[in-house]
Write a protein that holds these residues in place. Sequence first.
Motif, PDB file in Angstrom:
ATOM      1  N   VAL A  15      18.881  -4.697  -2.498  1.00 30.49           N
ATOM      2  CA  VAL A  15      17.911  -5.946  -2.060  1.00 30.49           C
ATOM      3  C   VAL A  15      16.628  -5.844  -2.690  1.00 30.49           C
ATOM      4  CG1 VAL A  15      16.828  -7.004  -0.264  1.00 30.49           C
ATOM      5  CG2 VAL A  15      19.353  -6.569  -0.066  1.00 30.49           C
ATOM      6  N   THR A  16      16.102  -6.363  -3.442  1.00 30.15           N
ATOM      7  CA  THR A  16      14.480  -6.247  -3.928  1.00 30.15           C
ATOM      8  C   THR A  16      13.703  -7.111  -2.953  1.00 30.15           C
ATOM      9  OG1 THR A  16      14.753  -7.839  -5.587  1.00 30.15           O
ATOM     10  CG2 THR A  16      15.254  -5.551  -6.190  1.00 30.15           C
ATOM     11  N   ALA A  17      12.747  -6.484  -2.768  1.00 28.92           N
ATOM     12  CA  ALA A  17      11.492  -7.153  -1.799  1.00 28.92           C
ATOM     13  C   ALA A  17      10.155  -6.870  -2.149  1.00 28.92           C
ATOM     14  CB  ALA A  17      11.594  -7.063  -0.509  1.00 28.92           C
ATOM     15  N   GLU A  18       9.327  -7.627  -1.677  1.00 26.95           N
ATOM     16  CA  GLU A  18       7.793  -7.269  -2.138  1.00 26.95           C
ATOM     17  C   GLU A  18       7.650  -5.775  -1.558  1.00 26.95           C
ATOM     18  OE1 GLU A  18       3.460  -8.769  -0.693  1.00 26.95           O
ATOM     19  OE2 GLU A  18       4.909 -10.161  -1.113  1.00 26.95           O
ATOM     20  N   ARG A  19       8.104  -5.505  -0.475  1.00 24.12           N
ATOM     21  CA  ARG A  19       7.907  -4.412   0.101  1.00 24.12           C
ATOM     22  C   ARG A  19       8.866  -4.032   1.031  1.00 24.12           C
ATOM     23  NH1 ARG A  19       6.154  -4.967   5.223  1.00 24.12           N
ATOM     24  NH2 ARG A  19       5.329  -6.798   5.787  1.00 24.12           N
ATOM     25  N   ILE A  20       9.002  -2.702   1.437  1.00 25.26           N
ATOM     26  CA  ILE A  20      10.015  -2.344   2.509  1.00 25.26           C
ATOM     27  C   ILE A  20       9.586  -2.839   3.946  1.00 25.26           C
ATOM     28  CG2 ILE A  20      11.253  -0.276   3.644  1.00 25.26           C
ATOM     29  CD1 ILE A  20      11.017   1.139   0.850  1.00 25.26           C
ATOM     30  N   PRO A  21      10.446  -3.431   4.608  1.00 21.72           N
ATOM     31  CA  PRO A  21       9.904  -3.873   5.962  1.00 21.72           C
ATOM     32  C   PRO A  21       9.834  -2.679   6.803  1.00 21.72           C
ATOM     33  CG  PRO A  21      12.335  -4.131   5.652  1.00 21.72           C
ATOM     34  CD  PRO A  21      11.947  -4.043   4.390  1.00 21.72           C
ATOM     35  N   LEU A  22       8.970  -3.064   7.676  1.00 20.44           N
ATOM     36  CA  LEU A  22       8.371  -2.054   8.932  1.00 20.44           C
ATOM     37  C   LEU A  22       9.607  -2.031   9.833  1.00 20.44           C
ATOM     38  CD1 LEU A  22       4.595  -2.984   9.234  1.00 20.44           C
ATOM     39  CD2 LEU A  22       5.809  -1.073   8.075  1.00 20.44           C
ATOM     40  N   LYS A  23       9.472  -1.145  10.611  1.00 21.65           N
ATOM     41  CA  LYS A  23      10.504  -1.265  11.996  1.00 21.65           C
ATOM     42  C   LYS A  23      10.416  -2.397  12.799  1.00 21.65           C
ATOM     43  CE  LYS A  23      11.642   1.457  15.908  1.00 21.65           C
ATOM     44  NZ  LYS A  23      11.114   3.014  16.804  1.00 21.65           N
ATOM     45  N   GLU A  25      10.764  -5.415  11.580  1.00 24.15           N
ATOM     46  CA  GLU A  25      10.184  -6.534  10.885  1.00 24.15           C
ATOM     47  C   GLU A  25      11.197  -7.157   9.988  1.00 24.15           C
ATOM     48  OE1 GLU A  25       6.520  -7.535   7.991  1.00 24.15           O
ATOM     49  OE2 GLU A  25       7.185  -5.313   7.862  1.00 24.15           O
ATOM     50  N   THR A  26      11.373  -8.457   9.808  1.00 22.37           N
ATOM     51  CA  THR A  26      12.110  -9.213   8.947  1.00 22.37           C
ATOM     52  C   THR A  26      11.457  -9.732   7.608  1.00 22.37           C
ATOM     53  OG1 THR A  26      13.420  -9.805  10.786  1.00 22.37           O
ATOM     54  CG2 THR A  26      13.769 -11.142   8.694  1.00 22.37           C
ATOM     55  N   LEU A  27      11.736  -9.660   6.612  1.00 25.55           N
ATOM     56  CA  LEU A  27      11.136  -9.967   5.270  1.00 25.55           C
ATOM     57  C   LEU A  27      12.136 -10.759   4.485  1.00 25.55           C
ATOM     58  CD1 LEU A  27       9.230  -6.947   4.087  1.00 25.55           C
ATOM     59  CD2 LEU A  27       8.357  -8.565   5.342  1.00 25.55           C
TER      60      LEU A  27
END
Length: 144
Positions: A15-23, A25-27
Amino acid sequence: MKLAVVGSINMDMTVTAERIPLKGETLRGDSLHYIPGGKGANQAVAMAKLGAKVEMFGCVGDDANGTRLLENFKKVGVETGHIKVLEGVPTGIAMITVGENDNTIIVVPGANGGTLRLNAIILPGPIGLPAASTSISVYRVSTK
């Protein structure tokens, strides 16, 4: 020369995303790709693409991912005669999140936790050692 690789065979779910989610967190992700992977499988495929004769030793599950991985090996010229298909066990997967030029990975070993028995013949090396025959058992134990 024929090469043998003993190792993991996984389906990578990337999965690519703008950034890696924090603990906690949902992105929203940008894309999802299913890519044949696994440390051993990647080595076998790379060597085959460079022209080597390669045989892979490992385990996959009797599911769609296992079928796709076996098809990929055959497509790139990796021999699959010693890949064990485990009934009722899912193929290993790696869930990879990519963002900000970094990644996180969670591996679910699945069939990679299975047992594979190998019979090997060790041929004389350049220093003239005598040939020997041996049996090797490779065990991976899942921790639950």
